[in-house]
Design an enzyme around this catalytic site. Sequence first.
Site, PDB file in Angstrom:
ATOM      1  N   CYS A 196       0.864  -1.171   0.000  1.00  0.00           N
ATOM      2  CA  CYS A 196       0.000   0.000   0.000  1.00  0.00           C
ATOM      3  C   CYS A 196       0.904   1.225   0.000  1.00  0.00           C
ATOM      4  CB  CYS A 196      -0.860  -0.037   1.265  1.00  0.00           C
ATOM      5  SG  CYS A 196      -1.846   1.440   1.538  1.00  0.00           S
ATOM      6  N   CYS A 206      -0.837   3.811  -6.538  1.00  0.00           N
ATOM      7  CA  CYS A 206      -1.691   3.143  -5.552  1.00  0.00           C
ATOM      8  C   CYS A 206      -1.843   1.705  -6.022  1.00  0.00           C
ATOM      9  CB  CYS A 206      -3.056   3.842  -5.497  1.00  0.00           C
ATOM     10  SG  CYS A 206      -4.310   2.928  -4.558  1.00  0.00           S
TER      11      CYS A 206
HETATM   12  N1  DGL Z   1      -3.952   0.580  -2.052  1.00  0.00           N
HETATM   13  C1  DGL Z   1      -3.500   1.649  -1.255  1.00  0.00           C
HETATM   14  C2  DGL Z   1      -2.363   2.409  -1.854  1.00  0.00           C
HETATM   15  O1  DGL Z   1      -1.549   1.813  -2.529  1.00  0.00           O
HETATM   16  C3  DGL Z   1      -4.483   2.478  -0.502  1.00  0.00           C
HETATM   17  C4  DGL Z   1      -5.702   2.925  -1.159  1.00  0.00           C
HETATM   18  C5  DGL Z   1      -6.645   3.503  -0.137  1.00  0.00           C
HETATM   19  O2  DGL Z   1      -7.035   2.757   0.757  1.00  0.00           O
HETATM   20  O3  DGL Z   1      -6.953   4.695  -0.226  1.00  0.00           O
HETATM   21  O4  DGL Z   1      -2.208   3.585  -1.645  1.00  0.00           O
END
Ligand code: DGL
Length: 263
Positions: free
Chosen positions: A75, A185
Amino acid sequence: MSKPTLPIGIFDSGLGGLSILSEIHRQLPKENIIYFADSGNAPYGEKSPENIIEFSIKNTDFLLSKGCKLIVVACNTATTNAIHILREKFNVPFIGIEPAIKPAAIKTTTKQIGILATKGTLSSELFAQNLKRMSQKTNIIEVVGKGIVEAIENNTVDTLHFHKALQSQLSPFINSNIDHLVLGCSHYPLITNNLKKIFNKNVKIIDSGFAVAKQTKNILDYHKLLNNDETHKSTIDIYHNEASEIALKHVLNQLNIDNAIIH
Ligand code: DGL
């Protein structure tokens, strides 16, 4: 003492980190993997750094209680806001994920690149530091993704409504001369089909999955934690809180992950 046969732990705010899991499984097919989707707290992107740190600590505690030998923070929002705290607090190796702006900045010929990421990532100190190191000659256009994580978590990315909303929020990229679009993301590789309909072939879409998996392999090797047991049949276990089962199965199908056990 960690052992090579122990699993790799991966977490994300939800289903996005499965895009990273699939690349890790591809590059390291002998490794057992335990994934945690914190869907009950998603999206992280609009949360405060304090909240993101709190969730990241809980997720790590959970994965370590399952005996993981290394943690992949799949993430960008959690990496840019919390990985320094995790590394201080826990005694296992951590791998993070950051937007791949460096390779895009090296390869761009138009000297314009786009980055699509969450508010939490784009406003983080780590991202600001990385941006400072970039060539002054490259113009970086930033767009905060709105509603994309929610659409993936709710399995609505194939609707016309979502596609139109996506197209409209990406207009700063469409109206510029970018030749690289960086997906900052881990959820966003899951909308690659939508993105390919919006951008022509001259715009290269870059994500960080390959680099994260490669780094995971290098760090396991460095700590002598690679599972080299030739006879071993690897397992993928997925835990979640409040993830939509339909969305989860859809994403697993999209990524061709057919051997996961959902708990
Ligand atoms: N998948 C996550 C990222 O790479 C977070 C997305 C989220 O929960 O806003 O930032």
